[in-house]
Design an enzyme around this catalytic site. Structure first.
Site, PDB file in Angstrom:
ATOM      1  N   HIS A 194       0.848  -1.205   0.000  1.00 47.72           N
ATOM      2  CA  HIS A 194       0.000   0.000   0.000  1.00 47.72           C
ATOM      3  C   HIS A 194       0.878   1.248   0.000  1.00 47.72           C
ATOM      4  CE1 HIS A 194      -4.010   1.860   1.364  1.00 47.72           C
ATOM      5  NE2 HIS A 194      -3.165   2.882   1.332  1.00 47.72           N
ATOM      6  N   HIS A 203       1.111   5.047  -2.215  1.00 50.03           N
ATOM      7  CA  HIS A 203       0.644   5.951  -3.273  1.00 50.03           C
ATOM      8  C   HIS A 203       1.875   6.578  -3.929  1.00 50.03           C
ATOM      9  CE1 HIS A 203      -3.580   5.909  -1.779  1.00 50.03           C
ATOM     10  NE2 HIS A 203      -2.966   5.597  -0.660  1.00 50.03           N
ATOM     11  N   HIS A 208      -9.791   1.472  -0.101  1.00 51.53           N
ATOM     12  CA  HIS A 208      -9.613   2.152   1.186  1.00 51.53           C
ATOM     13  C   HIS A 208     -10.954   2.124   1.916  1.00 51.53           C
ATOM     14  CE1 HIS A 208      -5.940   3.687  -0.577  1.00 51.53           C
ATOM     15  NE2 HIS A 208      -5.652   4.415   0.480  1.00 51.53           N
ATOM     16  N   GLU A 256     -10.875   3.604   7.509  1.00 47.98           N
ATOM     17  CA  GLU A 256      -9.880   4.581   7.979  1.00 47.98           C
ATOM     18  C   GLU A 256     -10.664   5.747   8.615  1.00 47.98           C
ATOM     19  OE1 GLU A 256      -7.889   6.711   4.811  1.00 47.98           O
ATOM     20  OE2 GLU A 256      -6.116   7.165   6.022  1.00 47.98           O
ATOM     21  N   ASP A 271       1.934   3.912   3.137  1.00 46.82           N
ATOM     22  CA  ASP A 271       0.906   4.810   2.590  1.00 46.82           C
ATOM     23  C   ASP A 271       1.540   5.972   1.796  1.00 46.82           C
ATOM     24  OD1 ASP A 271      -1.784   5.331   2.182  1.00 46.82           O
ATOM     25  OD2 ASP A 271      -2.171   6.161   4.164  1.00 46.82           O
ATOM     26  N   ASP A 272       1.984   7.009   2.493  1.00 48.20           N
ATOM     27  CA  ASP A 272       2.580   8.197   1.852  1.00 48.20           C
ATOM     28  C   ASP A 272       3.773   8.620   2.717  1.00 48.20           C
ATOM     29  OD1 ASP A 272       0.085   8.819   0.013  1.00 48.20           O
ATOM     30  OD2 ASP A 272      -0.695   8.593   2.038  1.00 48.20           O
TER      31      ASP A 272
END
Ligand code: ADE
Ligand code: ZN
Length: 325
Positions: free
Chosen positions: A7, A9, A187, A190, A268-269
């Site tokens: 996962h 981005h 997603h 969350e 994630d980021d």
């Protein structure tokens, strides 16, 4: 330790210095994107999405994405990642036009091949639509995904503001992707609780859930997840940075794991949340007492749940096992 990350981005993994350099080359001003220390500036989730999209505006051409992919994979490889799945958005890469998207995809894939030769890291792509851009734009993203489905472009998903719309609004896009033999993730759980997760599983029929951590609020759902072997792409550092949980000790990944839910760990980021895969593992070891045996199990779970072909999984599995001494 070699690691599997499911996962990530691609734009969200862009080092801030890379985006600053790109903006400078193009003579663009990126107001409000960076703080006084040069990090990405964001206060809450809505602001995070705004800053994310503002930073992404510096990425204009397939060549920019080629350079981005190289920068991101070099960084991931430094932290022991040997296989990564990254979310790619036709919305940002050609505005949802299939012909333009093909050019971006080709540039990203070429960079991934180069990084595999240099760093031994393998990348695969998941097209992701953006929930707050709405169902019509999602259909364009799904068409891009369906038209370019391959051994490399292996999945379809949805990111963005989970509080906007309902999963059923995107069922058409997910059906199109499923018919193109793409694997599916979304997603959920969350920013919405158990109902959002249940609706996502029922209406989008996904194999994996991005985050999914708020399942912990419903013990019956936790049991169902464990039973159905739906895999959670958990990003604890992201959840703590964005305030889903106040600190690592409150994060439910330990409880989900103990309840038999198939959890995996991703960033994630990473630069947005001041994290790396090394940092995630270190904090999990510290917080939950997890040792190399647990991390090996989580990596095997991740590889089994990866969307790539089985022959690649077999090769990568050998690289996960510690060598016999
Ligand atoms: N896009 C990038 N990061 C995201 C996140 N954590 N949740 C939803 N959409 C995202
Ligand atoms: Zn995400």
């Amino acid at each position: 330790m070699n690691k599997i990350e499911l996962h990530l981005h691609l734009e969200g993994a862009a080092p801030p210095a890379f985006i600053r350099g790109l903006a400078q080359e193009k003579g663009m001003r990126l107001d409000g994107v960076f703080d006084e220390n040069g990090h990405y500036a964001h206060t809450d989730f809505a602001h995070f999405l705004e800053v994310y999209e503002a930073a992404t505006a510096a990425l204009k051409t397939p060549e920019d994405y080629h350079r981005l992919t190289l920068a991101v994979l070099e960084e991931s490889a430094k932290h022991g990642v040997i296989y990564s799945e990254t979310f790619l958005s036709p919305d940002f890469c050609g505005g949802g036009d299939v012909a333009a998207w093909r050019e971006y995809l080709q540039a990203i894939q070429e960079a991934a091949d180069q990084a595999e030769r240099t760093h031994g890291i393998v990348l695969r792509g998941i097209v992701t639509c953006i929930r707050h851009f709405g169902p019509d734009q999602a259909k364009r993203a799904a068409l891009c995904a369906a038209e370019t489905a391959s051994d490399w472009l292996v999945g379809f998903g949805i990111a963005g503001a989970e509080t906007v719309g309902e999963p059923i609004d995107f069922a058409y896009s997910f059906d199109m992707a499923r018919e193109a033999d793409l694997h599916l993730t979304a997603h959920a759980g969350e920013w919405r609780g158990p109902k959002g997760i249940r609706d996502t599983i029922r209406d989008l029929r996904v194999e994996r859930i991005g985050h999914g951590v708020r399942a912990i609020e419903d013990p019956a759902l936790v049991d169902e997840l464990a039973e159905s072997e739906i895999v959670l792409e958990v990003c604890p550092g992201s959840n703590v940075a964005l305030g889903v949980y106040p600190d690592w000790a409150s994060h439910p990944i330990g409880k989900l794991y103990s309840a038999g839910v198939k959890v995996t760990v991703s960033t994630d980021d990473p630069p947005f949340f001041h994290t790396t895969m090394t940092h995630e593992y270190d904090r999990l070891a510290e917080t939950f007492g997890w040792d190399d045996g647990v991390f090996l199990e989580l990596n095997k779970t991740a590889l089994q749940a990866a969307f790539c072909r089985d022959d690649l999984k077999t090769d990568l599995m050998k690289r996960l096992e510690p060598p016999d001494v």
